[in-house]
Design a protein around this motif. Structure first.
Motif, PDB file in Angstrom:
ATOM      1  N   ARG A   1       0.848  -1.202   0.000  1.00  0.00           N
ATOM      2  CA  ARG A   1       0.000   0.000   0.000  1.00  0.00           C
ATOM      3  C   ARG A   1       0.878   1.245   0.000  1.00  0.00           C
ATOM      4  O   ARG A   1       0.625   2.211  -0.737  1.00  0.00           O
ATOM      5  N   GLU A   2       1.955   1.230   0.808  1.00  0.00           N
ATOM      6  CA  GLU A   2       2.871   2.372   0.864  1.00  0.00           C
ATOM      7  C   GLU A   2       3.591   2.550  -0.483  1.00  0.00           C
ATOM      8  O   GLU A   2       3.823   3.666  -0.924  1.00  0.00           O
TER       9      GLU A   2
ATOM     10  N   ARG B   1       1.208   4.165  -2.777  1.00  0.00           N
ATOM     11  CA  ARG B   1       1.026   5.592  -2.433  1.00  0.00           C
ATOM     12  C   ARG B   1       2.211   6.405  -2.964  1.00  0.00           C
ATOM     13  O   ARG B   1       2.031   7.518  -3.444  1.00  0.00           O
TER      14      ARG B   1
ATOM     15  N   ALA C   1       1.681   6.848  -6.543  1.00  0.00           N
ATOM     16  CA  ALA C   1       0.540   7.703  -6.839  1.00  0.00           C
ATOM     17  C   ALA C   1       0.690   9.116  -6.315  1.00  0.00           C
ATOM     18  O   ALA C   1      -0.170   9.973  -6.568  1.00  0.00           O
TER      19      ALA C   1
ATOM     20  N   ASP D   1       0.685   9.957  -3.078  1.00  0.00           N
ATOM     21  CA  ASP D   1      -0.265  10.037  -1.955  1.00  0.00           C
ATOM     22  C   ASP D   1      -1.719  10.181  -2.409  1.00  0.00           C
ATOM     23  O   ASP D   1      -2.601  10.471  -1.592  1.00  0.00           O
ATOM     24  N   LYS D   2      -2.012   9.931  -3.670  1.00  0.00           N
ATOM     25  CA  LYS D   2      -3.398   9.943  -4.111  1.00  0.00           C
ATOM     26  C   LYS D   2      -4.012   8.586  -3.788  1.00  0.00           C
ATOM     27  O   LYS D   2      -3.306   7.580  -3.752  1.00  0.00           O
ATOM     28  N   PRO D   3      -5.351   8.528  -3.548  1.00  0.00           N
ATOM     29  CA  PRO D   3      -6.006   7.246  -3.274  1.00  0.00           C
ATOM     30  C   PRO D   3      -6.155   6.401  -4.546  1.00  0.00           C
ATOM     31  O   PRO D   3      -6.744   5.343  -4.519  1.00  0.00           O
TER      32      PRO D   3
ATOM     33  N   GLU E   1      -6.261   0.718  -3.496  1.00  0.00           N
ATOM     34  CA  GLU E   1      -6.655   0.389  -2.123  1.00  0.00           C
ATOM     35  C   GLU E   1      -7.635  -0.780  -2.130  1.00  0.00           C
ATOM     36  O   GLU E   1      -7.472  -1.768  -1.412  1.00  0.00           O
TER      37      GLU E   1
END
Length: 614
Positions: free
Chosen positions: A556-557, A560, A563, A565-567, A606
């Motif tokens: 997940r990190e 991120r 991305a 820090d975009k979802p 996510e």
């Protein structure tokens, strides 16, 4: 040359006029222009009256009537005049007038000359050559230069009347003297008028042929009565030659007819004893030989038959012409015998053609059935294997054994396909294009065999992978499904193994990106341990990596970071992170997405990770 011709032809016409009490002419152009003299000449030569005509024409139309009457009389006698009309004679067209007179000379002086079967010019030339042949200084080859020294004329006279001149005492170099002597003797003792001047022969580079021929023709007619004894001898000689010719032709006919009949009989015997071996090659060779016979030997016989028939007709015609008894060929050699033999040949040809065609049809039908039987049986065996493959059941190890047992049948199928291919090639060679006994081609069956072979390989790989997955008790079902789908996606060549490039892309799709050096090391290690990057090797690698390094939170990190820090992550984000193209394509397929206001897909990593690690 026109002046020589004009003078010669004028003298020749004057001999006709003076002999019938008419005054001589002095100019062809002037004296013939009113048609009166021309009509007089036609009445003399034709020995008939032309009826009334204008004896003192003054007007052009009267002259034209006279000339036209004379020309019409000439044409009625079957004498062809070319390109001359009344106006040409009235207007004094000397060239056309000379041409017309030459036509009259040919018709009334030269046309009736015959020598050894030759007539007219050729006959006159042959006569002159025969008469002068004993004289070594004379070589008559034409009606021009050959007469320019007077010796040929003297030789003609001496040959018939040696009492009139002593040829041996002539001065052979005195061209003018010899010519003058011949002219004088011919005029005084033979009644041959002097149509030429000495200069016309001796002083001309090429004496005029027509003038010379006209003059020499007078010699021929003068000596004709003296040649009666020679004519009698020639008649006997000619009859003997005729009978010799007929005898030779008879023998030739009988020989050729007998040879033709023998040839026709022999070829029919050959056909009657021939047989077929049952192969298309043999039948085709016999068909080709028969076609070649029709195009070569048969045509030669057709020609020979026609020639033999013509030869017999010529023999009969020649015999009838001379009133001789008809020739009757020996028994068996008559034209009716040839016709009967020819009819037999045609019937034998038809029988031979039918036999060959029937054999070819039979062989083609046999080839169709042979191919159909092999192809249909092959298709049935494929279907049996397909059914067996689809019916594999039981524990994975039992399924594995069942599929491998099925796989052992493939070599015999390949051998059977080879036999199908050979049978199809035999059909191609025999030009068999349709086959109602089967719907298959060798290409169809080869394609289907390839599909069955692939299905078996895939089935084995699937079972092997399932066994590996079953033994992985430390992975969730979702992880196993995810890893298996990843492996299948990147196994593009369906070998159930991954190459270095494929493995690198597969790991990157799971967020596992390594340097080229590290990736080569990992790949080499797997090759050393497993022999290839199989599904088992790939799963074990992922287990080791996920247990040692990667957790859901770590992935997940990582997403991120890609991305920003975009979802969600975009395709551009993944490409900027330098993920391999194949990994980007895979993630675009498996991660759920939505479309933003500008139509760009936004991938919800996510939710995807939550599903994968649930």
């Amino acid at each position: 040359m026109d002046s020589t011709q004009e003078r010669t032809f004028c003298k020749w016409l004057n001999t006709k006029l003076e002999a019938n009490g008419y005054p001589p002419m002095h100019s062809l152009v002037q004296d013939l222009s009113d048609g009166v003299r021309l009509i007089q000449l036609m009445e003399i030569m034709g020995d008939t009256s032309l009826g009334r005509y204008n004896r003192n024409p003054r007007m052009r139309v009267q002259k034209a009537e006279n000339v036209n009457k004379a020309l019409e009389f000439i044409r009625q006698r079957g004498i062809k005049l070319t390109n001359i009309g009344p106006e040409d004679i009235i207007d004094g067209n000397l060239k056309l007038i000379l041409g017309m007179i030459w036509t009259l000379v040919l018709r009334f002086t030269i046309a009736d000359i015959s020598e050894e079967g030759l007539s007219a010019k050729e006959g006159l030339l042959l006569w002159a050559q025969r008469k002068t042949a004993p004289y070594k200084e004379v070589n008559v080859q034409d009606f021009s230069i050959s007469w320019s020294d007077g010796l040929a004329l003297c030789a003609l006279i001496h040959c018939h009347r040696p009492d009139l001149l002593d040829y041996d005492k002539l001065d052979k170099s005195d061209r003018h003297g010899n010519t003058r002597l011949a002219f004088q003797v011919a005029a005084d003792h033979l009644g041959v008028p002097q149509l030429l001047e000495v200069e016309d022969l001796c002083d001309s580079t090429r004496p005029d042929e027509r003038s010379v021929m006209t003059y020499i023709a007078s010699y021929f007619h003068a000596f004709s009565t003296m040649d009666q004894a020679e004519t009698v001898s020639r008649r006997v000689e000619k009859f003997a030659e005729l009978m010799q010719s007929v005898w030779t032709s008879k023998n030739d006919y009988e020989r050729r007819a007998r040879a033709l009949l023998y040839a026709l009989s022999e070829v029919q015997k050959k056909w009657s004893t021939s047989y077929f071996t049952g192969t298309y090659t043999d039948a085709k060779e016999q068909s080709t030989a028969f076609t070649t016979y029709k195009h070569t030997t048969k045509r030669t016989w057709v020609t020979e038959r026609q020639d033999v028939t013509t030869l017999l007709g010529n023999i009969q015609t020649k015999l009838r012409t001379y009133g001789l008894r008809e020739y009757i060929p020996p028994p068996g050699l008559a034209l009716s015998d040839l016709d009967d033999a020819w009819d037999d040949l045609l019937q034998s040809e038809a029988k031979r053609s039918r036999a060959i065609n029937a054999q070819i049809r039979q062989i083609k039908e046999s080839l169709r059935k042979e191919f159909a039987d092999l192809a249909n049986d092959f298709s049935r065996r494929l279907h049996v294997i397909s059914l067996a493959l689809s019916g594999v059941a039981g524990p994975l190890e039992d399924q594995q054994d069942q599929v491998k047992e099925i796989q052992t049948q493939l070599p015999t199928l390949s051998e059977a396909l080879t036999r199908v291919a050979k049978a199809e090639q035999d059909c191609v060679v025999a030009n068999v294009e349709e086959n109602d006994y089967t719907v298959f081609t060798c290409q169809d069956l080869e394609f289907e065999l390839g599909l069955v072979t692939q299905s078996i390989v895939k089935k084995i790989s699937f079972i092997d992978n399932q066994i590996v997955s079953r033994n992985m008790t430390n992975l969730t079902p979702a992880q196993l499904e995810q890893f298996e789908s990843t492996f299948r996606y990147f196994d593009r060549d369906e070998t159930n193994t991954l190459s270095l490039t494929e493995m690198s892309a597969a790991l990157a799709s799971q967020g596992l990106v390594y340097s080229d050096e590290d990736m080569s090391y990992i790949y080499g290690q797997l090759l050393q341990d497993y022999g290839a990057v199989t599904f088992e090797a790939f799963i074990n690698l992922l287990v080791d990596i996920t247990e040692d390094q990667t957790s859901p939170e770590q992935l997940r990190e990582s997403f991120r970071g890609i991305a920003g820090d975009k979802p969600f992550v975009t395709e551009l984000d993944m490409r900027l992170a330098q993920l391999p193209v194949s990994a980007v394509d895979y993630l675009r397929e498996v991660i759920p997405s939505t479309t933003n206001e500008v139509g760009e897909p936004e991938y919800d990593y996510e939710t995807w990770l939550q599903d994968v690690f649930a």
